[in-house]
Design a protein around this motif. Structure first.
Motif, PDB file in Angstrom:
ATOM      1  N   ILE A  92      36.108  27.115  28.202  1.00 48.79           N
ATOM      2  CA  ILE A  92      36.716  26.665  28.808  1.00 48.79           C
ATOM      3  C   ILE A  92      37.813  25.619  28.184  1.00 48.79           C
ATOM      4  O   ILE A  92      38.642  25.624  28.424  1.00 48.79           O
ATOM      5  N   SER A  93      37.140  24.930  27.058  1.00 51.14           N
ATOM      6  CA  SER A  93      38.077  24.254  26.079  1.00 51.14           C
ATOM      7  C   SER A  93      39.320  25.090  25.396  1.00 51.14           C
ATOM      8  O   SER A  93      40.442  24.750  25.298  1.00 51.14           O
ATOM      9  N   LEU A  94      38.740  26.570  25.520  1.00 49.79           N
ATOM     10  CA  LEU A  94      39.333  27.162  24.621  1.00 49.79           C
ATOM     11  C   LEU A  94      40.680  27.486  25.373  1.00 49.79           C
ATOM     12  O   LEU A  94      42.217  27.339  25.305  1.00 49.79           O
ATOM     13  N   SER A  95      40.211  28.051  26.740  1.00 50.48           N
ATOM     14  CA  SER A  95      40.690  28.566  27.729  1.00 50.48           C
ATOM     15  C   SER A  95      42.680  27.402  28.393  1.00 50.48           C
ATOM     16  O   SER A  95      42.943  27.377  28.668  1.00 50.48           O
ATOM     17  N   TYR A  96      41.973  26.062  28.418  1.00 49.57           N
ATOM     18  CA  TYR A  96      42.428  24.921  28.670  1.00 49.57           C
ATOM     19  C   TYR A  96      43.276  24.568  27.629  1.00 49.57           C
ATOM     20  O   TYR A  96      44.657  24.614  27.800  1.00 49.57           O
ATOM     21  N   GLU A  97      43.120  24.997  26.011  1.00 39.56           N
ATOM     22  CA  GLU A  97      44.137  24.477  24.969  1.00 39.56           C
ATOM     23  C   GLU A  97      45.343  25.419  25.122  1.00 39.56           C
ATOM     24  O   GLU A  97      46.465  25.647  24.978  1.00 39.56           O
ATOM     25  N   ARG A  98      45.532  26.253  26.222  1.00 45.02           N
ATOM     26  CA  ARG A  98      45.759  28.590  25.442  1.00 45.02           C
ATOM     27  C   ARG A  98      46.619  27.635  26.661  1.00 45.02           C
ATOM     28  O   ARG A  98      48.248  27.418  26.464  1.00 45.02           O
ATOM     29  N   LEU A  99      46.552  27.056  27.960  1.00 47.67           N
ATOM     30  CA  LEU A  99      47.420  27.218  28.406  1.00 47.67           C
ATOM     31  C   LEU A  99      47.865  25.137  28.939  1.00 47.67           C
ATOM     32  O   LEU A  99      49.335  25.687  29.355  1.00 47.67           O
ATOM     33  N   ALA A 100      47.518  24.743  28.148  1.00 42.84           N
ATOM     34  CA  ALA A 100      48.623  23.845  27.360  1.00 42.84           C
ATOM     35  C   ALA A 100      50.141  23.834  27.045  1.00 42.84           C
ATOM     36  O   ALA A 100      49.713  23.267  26.937  1.00 42.84           O
ATOM     37  N   ALA A 101      49.118  24.918  25.860  1.00 46.02           N
ATOM     38  CA  ALA A 101      50.348  25.388  25.504  1.00 46.02           C
ATOM     39  C   ALA A 101      51.802  26.175  25.741  1.00 46.02           C
ATOM     40  O   ALA A 101      52.737  26.482  24.888  1.00 46.02           O
ATOM     41  N   ILE A 102      51.501  26.139  27.049  1.00 46.14           N
ATOM     42  CA  ILE A 102      52.678  26.997  26.944  1.00 46.14           C
ATOM     43  C   ILE A 102      53.230  26.072  27.560  1.00 46.14           C
ATOM     44  O   ILE A 102      53.588  24.693  28.485  1.00 46.14           O
ATOM     45  N   GLU A 103      55.010  26.155  27.321  1.00 44.58           N
ATOM     46  CA  GLU A 103      55.739  25.232  28.119  1.00 44.58           C
ATOM     47  C   GLU A 103      56.759  25.329  29.244  1.00 44.58           C
ATOM     48  O   GLU A 103      57.708  26.546  29.333  1.00 44.58           O
ATOM     49  N   THR A 104      55.961  24.842  30.095  1.00 44.49           N
ATOM     50  CA  THR A 104      56.583  25.208  31.625  1.00 44.49           C
ATOM     51  C   THR A 104      57.809  24.734  31.712  1.00 44.49           C
ATOM     52  O   THR A 104      58.474  25.421  32.947  1.00 44.49           O
ATOM     53  N   SER A 105      58.772  24.454  30.854  1.00 39.16           N
ATOM     54  CA  SER A 105      60.168  24.227  31.274  1.00 39.16           C
ATOM     55  C   SER A 105      61.130  25.256  31.840  1.00 39.16           C
ATOM     56  O   SER A 105      61.907  25.042  31.694  1.00 39.16           O
ATOM     57  N   ASP A 106      60.587  25.817  30.204  1.00 39.39           N
ATOM     58  CA  ASP A 106      60.836  27.649  30.394  1.00 39.39           C
ATOM     59  C   ASP A 106      60.666  28.643  31.435  1.00 39.39           C
ATOM     60  O   ASP A 106      61.478  30.017  31.817  1.00 39.39           O
TER      61      ASP A 106
END
Length: 630
Positions: free
Chosen positions: A184-198
């Protein structure tokens, strides 16, 4: 006559019906065939693009439907697990796993990968792929093993019975819980790294929602994972342990919560829990010479950190406060060795009372003490906080008697907990809530255990694990020398702004109101107001606000109600620290702003605060972005 210097090919091309004419006709035919083939190719490409576009639209719809169906079943799964309906829960989970697996397969296919390379729109396809991969990992690698272990665990065994907790099954389940936590921690980090402004709004919104949900799950499961690793040894499975318990009194605020007035020793031995000596910070007296403390922190919080137990937590760094408290106790109790330190506050006691139900005081000395007062002899989740943080000071003048009552209440709640009142799931929820609100802190003298604690919500470090990225902290230290913080109402908020140098800038805003009665100077006891003993007008509240910025940023300015004020600055590790003193009379309010510049971290900012009587949700307000930082 033919000019021997002439170009024979050129000459021959000029003869009608000659070889040149034949070549021209042949080349024209080739061009017509090429054009025809090119046209056909274009039609094929266009048709393929249309077909692929249609397939992609269908795939997007399919992925969206699969994920929505999986997400909609999560509440049902939670209810089934909590209700003990494990067979139904397993069926629900298998359906969720089928949906996430299908979504992952679609969003990882060749057509989808090709679409992810297309400029402008490709980032949206990549983001959806990350969401599906994370969702499938969580469903398969986290929820699957967790549900299996949850089904096999005897959760009631984790609730104390006759003062003992049997954690053998929890120790066996620990590896699966740790693996799920890591997933779950790795999955969170994966999504948190997405640049949502794009991303387009229709994609950005669910990505942000999924990231937030995974963050909450990661925090909660991280606490459970740490408990699964630590509880067996800390409960004495490998030999007896001794812990010092600090009961923090947030009526006189300190950076980690409140002044540690009541103290107790907790002993564990192969799961057996018993309460040992009870004392108070006052009883320990002053330490001259002082206990050695970190020079960097002593420069900010003074050497009082090492002179009185009441001041060990002027620093917000709980490992520092705990290790100092250990040394103080051992110095006053020769021959005793403290293996760890636990800190709680009256709100933790109220959470425990929600589990145990009302608890009656039985100590005859304490009952005699409160006989002529209105203080309750039975504590509930509704009355314990107001009793310990306000009423006890109105009814009892003697500080030692106040501490005795405080200790008796804490001891009685602990006894009810140790006797197994309430069920284990409620107990786990009460402890998890307390940890996530930063009200329950644990420190171990053993380096390996402390490393695990440091990465959990229990650790309370401000410079170690879990404090990286854009982490801010606002910590309160009483300057009144009394018990007026019961009347202090505070909210804290981040304001994001953009600087010309392209670094992020943030202002940490603290809004404070002194909610004491207007006649507090005469209506409240001198022990509550301080009676002017430390230069503070009775009824006023003086507080030192200690504000931490992220590593490598800079404290810029401070203002109160828009007017610039002096600010003390320091550094704790790589984190800048600004300190401002604010004093408010009854009914007065103020807004304190502390600005930080050159924040280099681009992670989602976090805000930590000293726990108070109010819940974290009431104190920490949503961040406001003043300007676009694009």
């Amino acid at each position: 006559m033919i000019d021997p210097s002439a170009d024979h090919d050129s000459v021959s091309h000029d003869y009608p019906g000659g070889e040149g004419s034949h070549i021209r006709r042949k080349r024209a035919g080739v061009r017509r065939k090429a054009l025809a083939l090119a046209g056909l190719g274009s039609l094929i490409v266009a048709a393929a693009a249309c077909a692929c576009g249609g397939i992609l639209v269908s795939q997007v719809s399919s992925v969206r439907g699969d994920l929505e169906e999986a997400v909609e079943l999560i509440p049902q799964l939670r209810v089934q697990i909590q209700g003990g309906n494990h067979h139904q829960a397993q069926e629900t989970l298998e359906f969720i796993q089928a949906q996430t697996a299908r979504a992952r397969e679609t969003a990882s296919g060749p057509l989808w990968r090709t679409a992810s390379l297309v400029p402008y729109v490709g980032s949206n396809f990549r983001a959806i792929t990350e969401v599906t991969v994370s969702g499938d990992d969580v469903a398969t690698l986290a929820l699957g093993p967790l549900l299996s272990k949850y089904d096999s665990l005897d959760w009631q065994a984790l609730s104390p019975t006759d003062g003992r907790i049997d954690v053998a099954q929890l120790a066996e389940a620990a590896p699966s819980i740790m693996a799920a936590d890591n997933t779950i921690s790795l999955s969170y980090e994966r999504l948190a790294a997405i640049e949502t402004s794009d991303l387009i709004p229709q994609v950005a919104a669910p990505v942000l929602s999924a990231t937030e949900q995974l963050q909450k799950a990661s925090l909660a499961l991280g606490t459970v994972s740490s408990a699964a690793q630590l509880l067996p040894p800390m409960l004495g499975n490998d030999g007896p342990r001794t812990y010092l318990v600090l009961v923090q009194n947030s009526a006189e605020v300190r950076a980690t919560g409140g002044i540690p007035g009541a103290l107790a020793i907790l002993k564990t031995d192969h799961g057996q829990i018993s309460l040992g000596d009870q004392s108070s910070a006052t009883a320990l007296g002053e330490f001259r010479p002082s206990i050695p403390v970190d020079s960097e922190q002593a420069a900010m919080f003074t050497k009082r950190l090492g002179t009185q137990m009441q001041n060990v937590n002027l620093t917000p760094d709980f490992p520092t406060a705990a290790s100092t408290a250990k040394q103080m106790w051992e110095e006053r109790h020769h021959g005793q060795t403290v293996d760890g330190v636990v800190a709680i506050d009256p709100i933790v006691l109220s959470h425990l009372l929600e589990v145990t139900g009302p608890v009656a005081l039985t100590d005859s000395g304490v009952l005699d003490l409160i006989h002529a007062t209105s203080l309750p002899s039975s504590l509930t989740s509704e009355n314990v906080a107001s009793t310990l943080l306000s009423e006890v000071y109105r009814e009892i003048e003697n500080p030692a008697a106040q501490d005795a009552y405080f200790a008796a209440v804490a001891g009685s709640v602990f006894a009810a907990f140790a006797d197994g009142q309430g069920n284990s799931s409620q107990l786990l929820k009460a402890l998890t809530t307390s940890a996530n609100e930063d009200r329950l802190r644990v420190w171990s003298n053993l380096p390996d255990e402390q490393e695990t604690l440091g990465s959990s919500a229990l650790g309370g470090s401000v410079v170690g694990q879990g404090t990286g990225g854009a982490t801010f902290g606002v910590y309160f230290n009483d300057g009144t020398g009394a018990k007026m913080d019961y009347y202090a109402k505070r909210t804290v908020q981040l304001l994001q702004r953009c600087k010309a140098d392209a670094y992020n800038g943030y202002t940490v805003r603290t809004t404070v109101t002194n909610d004491a009665p207007l006649d507090a100077a005469s209506s409240l006891p001198a022990y509550v107001t301080g009676g002017g003993q430390f230069g503070v007008e009775p009824g006023s509240i003086r507080t030192n606000y200690v504000v931490y910025g992220p590593a490598q940023s800079f404290v810029e300015t401070a203002s109160i109600n828009g007017e610039t004020v002096p600010i003390g600055s320091g550094k704790h590790g790589q984190r800048p620290v600004g300190t401002v003193t604010l004093e408010l009379g009854p009914g007065e309010s103020a807004v304190l702003d502390v600005a930080f510049s050159r924040v280099v971290q681009d992670s989602e900012p976090r805000l930590m605060v000293t726990p108070s009587i109010a819940s974290t949700e009431e104190v920490i307000l949503p961040m406001i972005t003043e300007n676009s930082c694009e």
